[in-house]
Design an enzyme around this catalytic site. Structure first.
Site, PDB file in Angstrom:
ATOM      1  N   ILE A  86      -1.001  -0.910   9.852  1.00  0.00           N
ATOM      2  CA  ILE A  86      -1.879  -1.792   8.484  1.00  0.00           C
ATOM      3  C   ILE A  86      -1.792  -3.083   9.059  1.00  0.00           C
ATOM      4  O   ILE A  86      -1.563  -3.202  10.408  1.00  0.00           O
ATOM      5  CB  ILE A  86      -0.143  -1.944   7.309  1.00  0.00           C
ATOM      6  CG1 ILE A  86       0.013  -3.018   6.236  1.00  0.00           C
ATOM      7  CG2 ILE A  86       0.987  -2.333   8.236  1.00  0.00           C
ATOM      8  CD1 ILE A  86       0.784  -2.501   5.219  1.00  0.00           C
ATOM      9  N   CYS A  87      -2.686  -3.457   8.622  1.00  0.00           N
ATOM     10  CA  CYS A  87      -3.189  -5.322   9.237  1.00  0.00           C
ATOM     11  C   CYS A  87      -3.272  -6.275   7.481  1.00  0.00           C
ATOM     12  O   CYS A  87      -1.925  -5.930   7.014  1.00  0.00           O
ATOM     13  CB  CYS A  87      -3.844  -5.960  10.256  1.00  0.00           C
ATOM     14  SG  CYS A  87      -4.998  -5.186   8.452  1.00  0.00           S
ATOM     15  N   ARG A  88      -3.859  -7.253   7.631  1.00  0.00           N
ATOM     16  CA  ARG A  88      -3.242  -7.735   5.768  1.00  0.00           C
ATOM     17  C   ARG A  88      -4.812  -7.516   4.799  1.00  0.00           C
ATOM     18  O   ARG A  88      -4.305  -7.617   4.402  1.00  0.00           O
ATOM     19  CB  ARG A  88      -4.006  -9.763   6.633  1.00  0.00           C
ATOM     20  CG  ARG A  88      -4.190 -10.159   5.823  1.00  0.00           C
ATOM     21  CD  ARG A  88      -4.564 -11.525   5.530  1.00  0.00           C
ATOM     22  NE  ARG A  88      -5.471 -11.856   6.464  1.00  0.00           N
ATOM     23  CZ  ARG A  88      -7.084 -11.329   5.295  1.00  0.00           C
ATOM     24  NH1 ARG A  88      -6.769 -11.966   4.053  1.00  0.00           N
ATOM     25  NH2 ARG A  88      -8.758 -11.769   5.606  1.00  0.00           N
ATOM     26  N   GLY A  90      -7.268  -4.805   6.417  1.00  0.00           N
ATOM     27  CA  GLY A  90      -7.226  -3.456   6.448  1.00  0.00           C
ATOM     28  C   GLY A  90      -8.532  -3.314   7.792  1.00  0.00           C
ATOM     29  O   GLY A  90      -8.968  -2.393   8.713  1.00  0.00           O
ATOM     30  N   THR A 115      -1.865  -5.424   4.111  1.00  0.00           N
ATOM     31  CA  THR A 115      -0.506  -6.221   3.581  1.00  0.00           C
ATOM     32  C   THR A 115      -0.490  -6.920   1.908  1.00  0.00           C
ATOM     33  O   THR A 115       0.426  -7.056   1.234  1.00  0.00           O
ATOM     34  CB  THR A 115       0.393  -7.225   4.345  1.00  0.00           C
ATOM     35  OG1 THR A 115       0.688  -6.291   5.729  1.00  0.00           O
ATOM     36  CG2 THR A 115       1.388  -7.666   3.940  1.00  0.00           C
TER      37      THR A 115
END
Length: 129
Positions: A86-88, A90, A115
């Site tokens: 996961i990141c901010r 994708g 996120t």
């Protein structure tokens, strides 16, 4: 007895769907990622430390994208286990997924929407105090 059979059938169908997505190399939605994490999958957050400190998905482990290649040994236990990245939003997580797949990780998926989507879905997050 009938309820137990229905529950088992539902769980098996859900697992089959997740496995199909894993095998297809596709991302998973945040609800699926949350269920994976609850069942023992690694939820790997590849954002920067300040972003992670501000807000992150509950149970997410931080490893910034720029460090993933150098820290593969730390992830070795998950080489053949589910890993949701996961990141901010994708994008960085998709890069990390490709890197991990190249390193031989067999069950790694991108969390679609990152996120941002996790928070919008009302799933549990940890915020900086």
């Amino acid at each position: 007895m009938k309820n137990k059979l229905l529950w088992v059938a539902t769980a098996l169908l859900g697992l089959m769907l997740v496995m199909q997505q894993l095998q297809a190399g596709q991302g998973v939605d945040v609800q699926t990622a949350q269920r994976m994490s609850a069942q023992g999958a690694l939820l790997l957050d590849v954002r920067e430390p300040a972003e992670y400190a501000a807000v992150h998905a509950a149970n997410a482990q931080l490893m910034p994208l720029g460090e993933v290649g150098m820290r593969l040994k730390e992830l070795e236990a998950y080489k053949d286990k589910p890993v949701a990245v996961i990141c901010r939003s994708g994008r960085r997580s998709a890069q990390a997924v490709a890197l991990l797949q190249e390193a031989g990780f067999t069950q790694v998926v991108n969390v679609q929407g990152g996120t941002n989507a996790w928070e919008q879905a009302g799933l549990e997050v940890v915020r900086q105090q």
